[in-house]
Design a protein around this motif. Structure first.
Motif, short mmCIF file in Angstrom:
data_model
loop_
_atom_site.label_atom_id
_atom_site.label_comp_id
_atom_site.label_asym_id
_atom_site.label_seq_id
_atom_site.Cartn_x
_atom_site.Cartn_y
_atom_site.Cartn_z
N ASN B 2 0.83 -1.21 0.00
CA ASN B 2 0.00 0.00 0.00
C ASN B 2 0.87 1.26 0.00
OD1 ASN B 2 0.85 0.58 2.63
ND2 ASN B 2 -0.83 -0.58 3.53
N GLN B 5 3.51 1.73 2.84
CA GLN B 5 4.65 0.83 2.69
C GLN B 5 5.59 1.34 1.60
OE1 GLN B 5 1.96 -2.67 2.36
NE2 GLN B 5 3.58 -3.76 3.42
N ASP B 66 -5.24 6.71 4.94
CA ASP B 66 -6.48 6.63 5.71
C ASP B 66 -6.13 6.71 7.20
OD1 ASP B 66 -7.29 3.01 5.58
OD2 ASP B 66 -5.72 4.12 6.61
N GLU B 67 -7.15 6.70 8.06
CA GLU B 67 -6.92 7.01 9.48
C GLU B 67 -6.01 5.99 10.14
OE1 GLU B 67 -11.08 6.94 10.85
OE2 GLU B 67 -10.53 5.13 11.95
N ARG B 68 -6.13 4.72 9.77
CA ARG B 68 -5.29 3.70 10.40
C ARG B 68 -3.83 3.86 9.96
NH1 ARG B 68 -4.72 -0.62 7.84
NH2 ARG B 68 -3.33 -2.20 8.66
N GLU B 69 -3.64 4.13 8.67
CA GLU B 69 -2.29 4.33 8.16
C GLU B 69 -1.65 5.56 8.79
OE1 GLU B 69 -3.18 4.49 4.00
OE2 GLU B 69 -2.67 2.38 3.68
N LYS B 71 -2.26 6.68 11.81
CA LYS B 71 -1.87 6.29 13.17
C LYS B 71 -0.56 5.52 13.16
CE LYS B 71 -6.17 6.10 15.76
NZ LYS B 71 -7.18 5.27 16.41
#
Lengths: 76, 141
Positions: B2, B5, B66-69, B71
């Protein structure tokens, strides 16, 4: 010490909504497929905004998709 | 792979190249015994431009995640910052105690310490990101 967990019904709801794939849900919610995978597996708790977006995708309320459970505190 | 990465790998390569170029610059400065206001100004201008570009890139770079990435990226940055500070602490005091409290050290020691710290912290930042995603992919399988 008690611990908190958020469970979700996303996997079941995806299948109930025309066999929606994780990628399709991710596109509608505006996140990556890996984020959806992590949420389904209970490894990531979504933000309130994302939880609402996912719930709206299924046409449901947030509490119908995500459940908050608190474990019983361990005896001291 | 992604976006985060890919950026982790690209940042690792960019930092390696930048560190090598900066190291070569320090080498040249040592070779020519550069000192005075002109090299200082040249360094200040160059470092300011590099710092500004890096800062703007970091801010713009958050937009595609996105929000998780985001974080994960923030967590990696916090860990790499701690590693940078720890490296500077240990490096400084190692030199201090090895060379002796009243001795003199070559001037290039400080830039080398700084460049090495930056390089190590970038490795740590990229490693945290790549390890996090590798563990998730392993869990998926």
């Amino acid at each position: 010490m008690s611990s908190n967990r958020i469970r979700n019904q996303i996997r079941r709801l995806r299948f109930d909504n025309g066999q929606m794939t994780q990628q399709q849900l991710a596109d509608k919610a505006g996140v990556t497929r890996q984020t959806i995978i992590a949420i389904e597996a209970g490894k990531y708790a979504p933000s309130l905004t994302l939880a609402f977006r996912i719930s709206r995708t299924f046409g449901l309320k947030v509490e119908d998709v995500f459940q908050y459970e608190m474990d019983q505190p361990s005896s001291e | 792979m992604n976006l985060l990465q890919k950026r982790a790998w690209i940042d690792l390569v960019k930092t390696t190249v930048a560190t090598m170029i900066a190291g070569a610059g320090v080498g040249l400065a040592v070779n020519f015994n550069a000192k005075g206001i002109v090299p200082i100004m040249a360094f200040v201008i160059g470092a300011s431009i590099a710092g500004l570009v890096s800062c703007l890139r970091s801010i713009r770079g958050q937009a595609g995640l996105d929000e998780r990435e985001r974080k994960i990226a923030v967590k990696a940055f916090i860990i790499s910052t701690h590693i940078f500070v720890l490296f500077l602490c240990f490096g400084s005091f190692t030199i201090f105690f090895l060379s002796g409290a009243r001795s003199y050290i070559p001037g290039y020691t400080l830039p080398v310490l700084l460049l090495t710290g930056i390089f190590i912290s970038q490795i740590a930042q990229s490693a945290v990101i790549l390890i996090q995603f590798a563990r998730e992919q392993a869990d998926e399988q």
